[in-house]
Design an enzyme around this catalytic site. Structure first.
Site, PDB file in Angstrom:
ATOM      1  N   ARG A   1      16.911  24.437  14.430  1.00  0.00           N
ATOM      2  CA  ARG A   1      15.795  25.320  14.908  1.00  0.00           C
ATOM      3  C   ARG A   1      15.088  24.352  16.070  1.00  0.00           C
ATOM      4  NH1 ARG A   1      12.606  26.996   9.868  1.00  0.00           N
ATOM      5  NH2 ARG A   1      11.735  28.646  11.072  1.00  0.00           N
TER       6      ARG A   1
ATOM      7  N   LYS B   1       5.244  26.513  16.498  1.00  0.00           N
ATOM      8  CA  LYS B   1       5.100  26.248  15.207  1.00  0.00           C
ATOM      9  C   LYS B   1       6.091  24.882  14.809  1.00  0.00           C
ATOM     10  CE  LYS B   1       9.117  29.397  13.842  1.00  0.00           C
ATOM     11  NZ  LYS B   1       9.404  30.670  13.411  1.00  0.00           N
ATOM     12  N   HIS B   2       5.914  24.159  13.443  1.00  0.00           N
ATOM     13  CA  HIS B   2       5.144  24.514  12.747  1.00  0.00           C
ATOM     14  C   HIS B   2       3.805  23.152  12.514  1.00  0.00           C
ATOM     15  CE1 HIS B   2       8.831  26.073  11.516  1.00  0.00           C
ATOM     16  NE2 HIS B   2       8.251  27.190  11.182  1.00  0.00           N
TER      17      HIS B   2
ATOM     18  N   HIS C   1       9.347  25.925   1.739  1.00  0.00           N
ATOM     19  CA  HIS C   1       9.366  27.205   0.996  1.00  0.00           C
ATOM     20  C   HIS C   1       9.387  27.155  -0.643  1.00  0.00           C
ATOM     21  CE1 HIS C   1      11.362  28.514   4.865  1.00  0.00           C
ATOM     22  NE2 HIS C   1      10.878  29.673   4.659  1.00  0.00           N
TER      23      HIS C   1
ATOM     24  N   ASP D   1       1.903  30.117   8.288  1.00  0.00           N
ATOM     25  CA  ASP D   1       3.182  30.369   8.091  1.00  0.00           C
ATOM     26  C   ASP D   1       3.158  31.430   6.682  1.00  0.00           C
ATOM     27  OD1 ASP D   1       5.952  30.439   7.811  1.00  0.00           O
ATOM     28  OD2 ASP D   1       6.414  28.231   7.694  1.00  0.00           O
TER      29      ASP D   1
ATOM     30  N   ASP E   1      10.233  36.958  13.517  1.00  0.00           N
ATOM     31  CA  ASP E   1      10.537  35.656  14.007  1.00  0.00           C
ATOM     32  C   ASP E   1      11.869  35.689  14.529  1.00  0.00           C
ATOM     33  OD1 ASP E   1       9.343  33.263  11.775  1.00  0.00           O
ATOM     34  OD2 ASP E   1       9.346  35.376  11.010  1.00  0.00           O
TER      35      ASP E   1
END
Length: 491
Positions: free
Chosen positions: A140, A170-171, A183, A255, A70
């Protein structure tokens, strides 16, 4: 097919992680058995020569092993996790809105990756940061506007792949409208399909048109599309929408499967089998799991689960074959790239960060300022990477004083007493998301002390009442800090 054949196909789809700056014996043995490759994390990286030696060690066993990382630039960096990235991230590039600059920055990132043997970059993030309170995307993202994000997504893909590194947009189908972190839980984007098509999917369409070799799934739920499933496990999202409607023919990567948004209730092996059945081709897992010890048993358990899913009919044999074949096609593209001459990149990161800085209000005299850095933790994707403008300001302002406070216990009285009438510069990330941080800045300003907020996270709509100035850096990388220092001091 025999179980031996199925196990060989299953192994080719897996991209786990391992601990350490050299490959452990078990990791090399798995490659020899046919494992697809590995994803590298910050704990695998000490310096460029070591990374090059590590990737050579892996490829000595399997020359076509996929080796990913990443490396988004900005806040999310693996190659530069010890000191911070020399490139600003997507939010800064989106703020500048120069697509050629975005291409140059990602070309430079790609050149660095290829030089050390990393050939799949799990970037760019092409999520549209719809929600200011998004805890996992933020800086991001290139921005809020689908068209802006789309043009920079295409430029980032082009820059990386010009360097011979596979880009991974992504995502999918878009993590920017969530207020939860996948997460830890399963976020929901509860919008109609027409909103998804007009907003979240626009950058993915641009990335596909730019030729992105990989698209990464998001562990997010879109009820109208995925029902109760995360997109990673949804045939409607991956097979019907991404491949059928959008016409994508490249590899689909998950992911990290240990994230609770996908495997919290199912466990990793079962989740991997479901992801392959839904349309994924490459499976990333182990970034956190490997901290519990060698992953060899988990990899074999996952292969067992894949074979069992084929035998039960849950995972069609032809789908597993197709997944392995797409991984092989990616390897074929990478092997055909040949030698690539690195582009000239001197100063591109610093220049981009400098152009991104935005100052509102009037800066007070800072010659003897109290510099207060609010210890705002990054999310898991960012990790523990150095950030902040405080050391740079302290170095250049001989009469300044520094103070570090925690984001959830910041005390206005302690700061104003220490300031004793001097100007105060508060350095923080995502201040709008942390009530105590907001209260600190506004409380100090309300006391009559000239106050400046240096926002190194996502610049939301919120502004601190009473502050003399607001400085947005659009990221917390060292180049953002340098640029902010120049803006604050005029040199």
């Amino acid at each position: 097919m025999t179980d031996v054949d199925l196990r060989a196909l299953a192994l080719r789809t897996l991209l786990p992680g391992f601990a350490g700056t050299s490959a452990p014996k078990w990791a090399l043995e798995l490659l020899d058995e046919g494992l697809g490759g590995y994803i590298l994390f910050g704990y695998n990286i000490a310096h460029p020569a070591q990374v090059a030696e590590l990737t050579s060690q892996l490829r000595a066993v399997r020359p076509d092993a996929l080796i990913g990382a990443d490396e988004e630039g900005g806040d999310v960096t693996r190659l530069h996790h010890a000191a911070g990235s020399p490139y600003p991230g997507n939010a800064a590039l989106g703020a500048v809105d120069d697509v050629e600059l975005t291409r140059k920055v990602h070309r430079a990132i790609g050149d660095e990756l290829r030089a050390v043997g990393v050939t799949v970059n799990c970037a760019p993030a092409v999520d549209i940061n719809v929600a200011d309170d998004n805890p996992v995307i933020g800086t991001r993202s290139f921005g809020r506007d689908p068209r802006l994000v789309a043009r920079h997504a295409a430029a980032a893909v082009a820059g990386l792949q010009d360097a011979g590194v596979a880009a991974c947009a992504k995502h999918f189908p878009g993590h920017g409208a969530t207020v939860d972190d996948s997460h830890h839980t399963l976020p929901t984007v509860d919008v109609p399909l027409d909103v998804l098509r007009e907003r979240e999917l626009v950058p993915f369409t641009a990335a596909i048109e730019a030729g992105t070799k990989v698209i990464m799934t998001g562990h997010i739920r879109v009820p109208v599309l995925t029902g109760d499933l995360p997109a990673t496990l949804s045939p409607a999202a991956l097979t019907d929408l991404l491949r059928g409607e959008m016409g994508y023919t490249g590899a689909v990567m998950t992911d990290a499967v240990e994230m609770r948004g996908v495997s919290g209730e199912r466990g990793i092996p079962a989740s991997v089998a479901l992801a392959l059945a839904a349309g994924c081709d490459l499976v990333c897992f182990g970034g956190e799991q490997q901290k519990n010890g060698p992953m060899v048993d988990l990899v074999h358990a996952t292969v067992d689960a894949i074979v069992a899913a084929v035998r039960s009919g849950e995972l069609p044999e032809e789908r597993l074959y197709e997944a392995a074949k797409r991984g092989d096609e990616l390897r074929g593209w990478l092997s055909g790239v040949g030698d690539v001459t690195a582009a000239e990149a001197a100063g591109v990161g610093a220049g981009a960060a400098r152009r991104a800085v935005h100052v509102e209000g009037t800066l007070p005299n800072l010659s003897d300022a109290l510099i207060v850095q609010v210890d705002t933790p990054g999310n898991i994707a960012v990790g523990d990477v150095p950030w902040g403008v405080t050391p740079l300001l302290a170095k250049r302002l001989a009469d300044a004083e520094t103070m570090y406070v925690d984001h959830d216990s910041a005390d206005v009285t302690a700061v104003t007493a220490r300031a004793d009438g001097r100007s105060v510069v508060v350095v923080a990330r995502d201040t709008h998301r942390h009530q105590r941080s907001r209260s600190l800045v506004e409380g100090v300003a309300a006391s009559g002390v000239p106050t400046v907020l240096v926002e190194m996270g996502w610049p939301a709509a919120w502004r601190p009442a009473g502050a003399a100035a607001y400085v947005a850096t659009y990221g917390a990388a060292p180049v953002n800090a340098e640029a902010a220092t120049e803006a604050l001091l005029g040199h």
